[in-house]
Design a protein around this motif. Structure first.
Motif, PDB file in Angstrom:
ATOM      1  N   THR A 176       0.831  -1.199   0.000  1.00 52.61           N
ATOM      2  CA  THR A 176       0.000   0.000   0.000  1.00 52.61           C
ATOM      3  C   THR A 176       0.865   1.248   0.000  1.00 52.61           C
ATOM      4  OG1 THR A 176      -1.747  -1.170   1.192  1.00 52.61           O
ATOM      5  CG2 THR A 176      -1.828   1.230   1.217  1.00 52.61           C
ATOM      6  N   VAL A 177       1.898   1.270   0.822  1.00 54.12           N
ATOM      7  CA  VAL A 177       2.799   2.417   0.869  1.00 54.12           C
ATOM      8  C   VAL A 177       3.494   2.598  -0.477  1.00 54.12           C
ATOM      9  CG1 VAL A 177       4.892   3.342   1.933  1.00 54.12           C
ATOM     10  CG2 VAL A 177       3.143   2.251   3.355  1.00 54.12           C
ATOM     11  N   ALA A 178       3.926   1.495  -1.075  1.00 55.51           N
ATOM     12  CA  ALA A 178       4.586   1.572  -2.383  1.00 55.51           C
ATOM     13  C   ALA A 178       3.631   2.089  -3.446  1.00 55.51           C
ATOM     14  CB  ALA A 178       5.119   0.196  -2.776  1.00 55.51           C
ATOM     15  N   ALA A 179       2.362   1.678  -3.373  1.00 55.05           N
ATOM     16  CA  ALA A 179       1.371   2.129  -4.348  1.00 55.05           C
ATOM     17  C   ALA A 179       1.141   3.628  -4.239  1.00 55.05           C
ATOM     18  CB  ALA A 179       0.061   1.376  -4.149  1.00 55.05           C
ATOM     19  N   VAL A 180       1.025   4.123  -3.023  1.00 48.44           N
ATOM     20  CA  VAL A 180       0.827   5.563  -2.826  1.00 48.44           C
ATOM     21  C   VAL A 180       2.028   6.336  -3.379  1.00 48.44           C
ATOM     22  CG1 VAL A 180       0.604   7.375  -1.108  1.00 48.44           C
ATOM     23  CG2 VAL A 180      -0.718   5.261  -0.861  1.00 48.44           C
ATOM     24  N   ALA A 181       3.229   5.802  -3.150  1.00 48.62           N
ATOM     25  CA  ALA A 181       4.428   6.474  -3.644  1.00 48.62           C
ATOM     26  C   ALA A 181       4.473   6.502  -5.165  1.00 48.62           C
ATOM     27  CB  ALA A 181       5.681   5.779  -3.099  1.00 48.62           C
ATOM     28  N   GLU A 182       3.953   5.450  -5.797  1.00 49.81           N
ATOM     29  CA  GLU A 182       3.998   5.366  -7.259  1.00 49.81           C
ATOM     30  C   GLU A 182       2.889   6.164  -7.937  1.00 49.81           C
ATOM     31  OE1 GLU A 182       5.955   4.220  -9.561  1.00 49.81           O
ATOM     32  OE2 GLU A 182       7.481   3.502  -8.165  1.00 49.81           O
ATOM     33  N   ILE A 183       1.860   6.546  -7.199  1.00 48.44           N
ATOM     34  CA  ILE A 183       0.761   7.293  -7.812  1.00 48.44           C
ATOM     35  C   ILE A 183       1.263   8.580  -8.456  1.00 48.44           C
ATOM     36  CG2 ILE A 183      -1.257   8.714  -7.226  1.00 48.44           C
ATOM     37  CD1 ILE A 183      -2.245   6.468  -5.480  1.00 48.44           C
ATOM     38  N   ALA A 184       2.267   9.177  -7.864  1.00 41.79           N
ATOM     39  CA  ALA A 184       2.824  10.408  -8.426  1.00 41.79           C
ATOM     40  C   ALA A 184       3.399  10.179  -9.818  1.00 41.79           C
ATOM     41  CB  ALA A 184       3.904  10.959  -7.497  1.00 41.79           C
ATOM     42  N   HIS A 185       3.747   8.909 -10.129  1.00 40.93           N
ATOM     43  CA  HIS A 185       4.302   8.581 -11.445  1.00 40.93           C
ATOM     44  C   HIS A 185       3.310   7.770 -12.265  1.00 40.93           C
ATOM     45  CE1 HIS A 185       8.104   9.893  -9.715  1.00 40.93           C
ATOM     46  NE2 HIS A 185       7.896   9.071  -8.715  1.00 40.93           N
ATOM     47  N   GLY A 186       2.049   7.798 -11.867  1.00 39.45           N
ATOM     48  CA  GLY A 186       1.047   6.908 -12.466  1.00 39.45           C
ATOM     49  C   GLY A 186       0.553   7.377 -13.812  1.00 39.45           C
ATOM     50  N   ILE A 187       1.450   7.557 -14.759  1.00 43.08           N
ATOM     51  CA  ILE A 187       1.094   8.011 -16.088  1.00 43.08           C
ATOM     52  C   ILE A 187       0.805   6.798 -16.966  1.00 43.08           C
ATOM     53  CG2 ILE A 187       1.866   9.303 -18.103  1.00 43.08           C
ATOM     54  CD1 ILE A 187       3.742  10.840 -16.219  1.00 43.08           C
ATOM     55  N   ALA A 188      -0.326   6.836 -17.657  1.00 44.26           N
ATOM     56  CA  ALA A 188      -0.672   5.744 -18.555  1.00 44.26           C
ATOM     57  C   ALA A 188       0.276   5.739 -19.756  1.00 44.26           C
ATOM     58  CB  ALA A 188      -2.114   5.886 -19.022  1.00 44.26           C
ATOM     59  N   VAL A 189       0.511   4.560 -20.291  1.00 45.16           N
ATOM     60  CA  VAL A 189       1.345   4.420 -21.481  1.00 45.16           C
ATOM     61  C   VAL A 189       0.549   3.669 -22.546  1.00 45.16           C
ATOM     62  CG1 VAL A 189       3.489   4.443 -20.158  1.00 45.16           C
ATOM     63  CG2 VAL A 189       2.371   2.267 -20.630  1.00 45.16           C
ATOM     64  N   PRO A 190       0.895   3.826 -23.811  1.00 47.83           N
ATOM     65  CA  PRO A 190       0.157   3.130 -24.873  1.00 47.83           C
ATOM     66  C   PRO A 190       0.512   1.642 -24.932  1.00 47.83           C
ATOM     67  CG  PRO A 190       1.938   4.452 -25.800  1.00 47.83           C
ATOM     68  CD  PRO A 190       1.891   4.771 -24.341  1.00 47.83           C
ATOM     69  N   TYR A 191      -0.489   0.812 -24.824  1.00 44.88           N
ATOM     70  CA  TYR A 191      -0.322  -0.639 -24.902  1.00 44.88           C
ATOM     71  C   TYR A 191      -0.934  -1.169 -26.186  1.00 44.88           C
ATOM     72  CZ  TYR A 191       1.182  -1.338 -20.056  1.00 44.88           C
ATOM     73  OH  TYR A 191       1.885  -1.337 -18.892  1.00 44.88           O
ATOM     74  N   ARG A 192      -0.337  -2.182 -26.725  1.00 50.56           N
ATOM     75  CA  ARG A 192      -0.964  -3.009 -27.754  1.00 50.56           C
ATOM     76  C   ARG A 192      -1.076  -4.415 -27.198  1.00 50.56           C
ATOM     77  NH1 ARG A 192      -2.533  -3.348 -32.954  1.00 50.56           N
ATOM     78  NH2 ARG A 192      -2.355  -5.392 -33.994  1.00 50.56           N
TER      79      ARG A 192
END
Length: 309
Positions: A176-192
């Protein structure tokens, strides 16, 4: 060892007990001692494996499996240790008994195995033999990798990799702590995403994460693939599309609490094989690093034999 049904109990002569002494804040060491004492008291010859590295652990299990095929391999640890020994166990027919003593224990949870070393040890003789599927990752230019629970890429893979680097907090809260920390970098990327089938289905989308589940949960009970079954010959795919940081903060508590995510940005699919492409996206499997995309994921039906209650 207490037996549920004397007539159903198997004859057990040799058992390999594999331990990661550091799992579960050292809890695995005590659990392994209990398991070994129970097995030896019941007359089994026990081979103990607790090598200093994942590679050496894998090779020692391979040596035991190919050198005489023990009646069971007991894994005392978490999903990471299970992942380490999947390669020598897959398709071998040697039953795997789980003693959950790690951080996540998602495979043990999926199979209904109690978090009690003595009860888990009983499965070696009286457990039900069951074949379950495995997933197989095939990264471009890298060796294939088995997984038993969930493979993921994107936000959740970054969370897992961050959590693996963290020393505190302990237990599930670390994710949970790691997830909160990563939210700041939670940019979507293009997937195929190309789903196998006839005809094949291709999906091009911006996504925060793609999770491929052989089982329902990862990260210690987070319900990412709620309808997955580990013996249906299929992989469940959950795609979380692009959402705002605020929406991520709404989704995260439900996921962490093990609740189904009902959100317009979430899509789910089932397939036997798929390919994933995204620029520079990391991947994990059973919480272990699995390189970067592109990669192919396929299901291998009935590849692992396990002992369940």
């Amino acid at each position: 060892m207490t037996r549920r049904n004397e007539a159903d109990a198997r004859e057990v002569r040799t058992v390999a007990v594999v331990t990661n002494p550091a799992s579960g804040q050292g809890r695995a060491r005590e659990s392994a001692r209990t398991v070994v004492e129970r097995l030896r008291a019941d007359g089994a010859e026990v081979v103990e494996i607790h090598a200093p590295s994942a590679a050496r652990t894998r090779e020692q299990v391979r040596e035991v499996v190919t050198g005489g095929a023990p009646d069971a391999v007991v894994c005392v640890g978490g999903d990471g240790l299970v992942n380490t020994i999947l390669d020598p166990l897959a398709r071998s027919g040697v039953p795997l008994a789980l003693v959950p003593a790690g951080t996540g224990n998602d495979l043990a949870r999926e199979l209904g195995i109690a978090d009690e070393p003595a009860r888990a040890a009983e499965l070696v003789r009286s457990g039900r033999v069951r074949a379950i599927d495995l997933g197989r990752l095939e990264p471009a230019g890298h060796d294939p990798m088995w997984f038993a629970t969930v493979a993921c890429t994107g936000f959740d893979a970054r969370v897992t990799l961050r959590a693996n680097r963290m020393r505190y907090p302990r237990g599930r809260s670390r994710y949970t702590v790691a997830a909160v920390a990563e939210i700041a970098h939670g940019i979507a990327v293009p997937y195929r995403i190309e789903l196998g089938g006839s005809p094949a289905e291709a999906i091009t989308t911006e996504a925060l994460l793609v999770a491929v589940g052989n089982t329902t949960t990862y990260g210690g009970g987070m319900l990412i693939c709620p309808d997955a079954r580990c013996d249906d010959g299929l992989l469940d795919v959950t795609v979380v599309g692009k959402v705002s940081h605020l929406e991520m903060l709404r989704i995260l508590p439900a996921l962490s609490a093990g609740r189904r995510i009902d959100h317009p940005a979430v899509s789910q699919y089932r397939t036997e094989i798929l390919s994933l492409r995204a620029p520079g996206a990391p991947a994990t499997a059973d919480g272990e690093p699995a390189g970067r995309l592109p990669l192919t994921v396929r299901v291998e039906p009935g590849a692992l034999t396990v002992l369940t209650p």
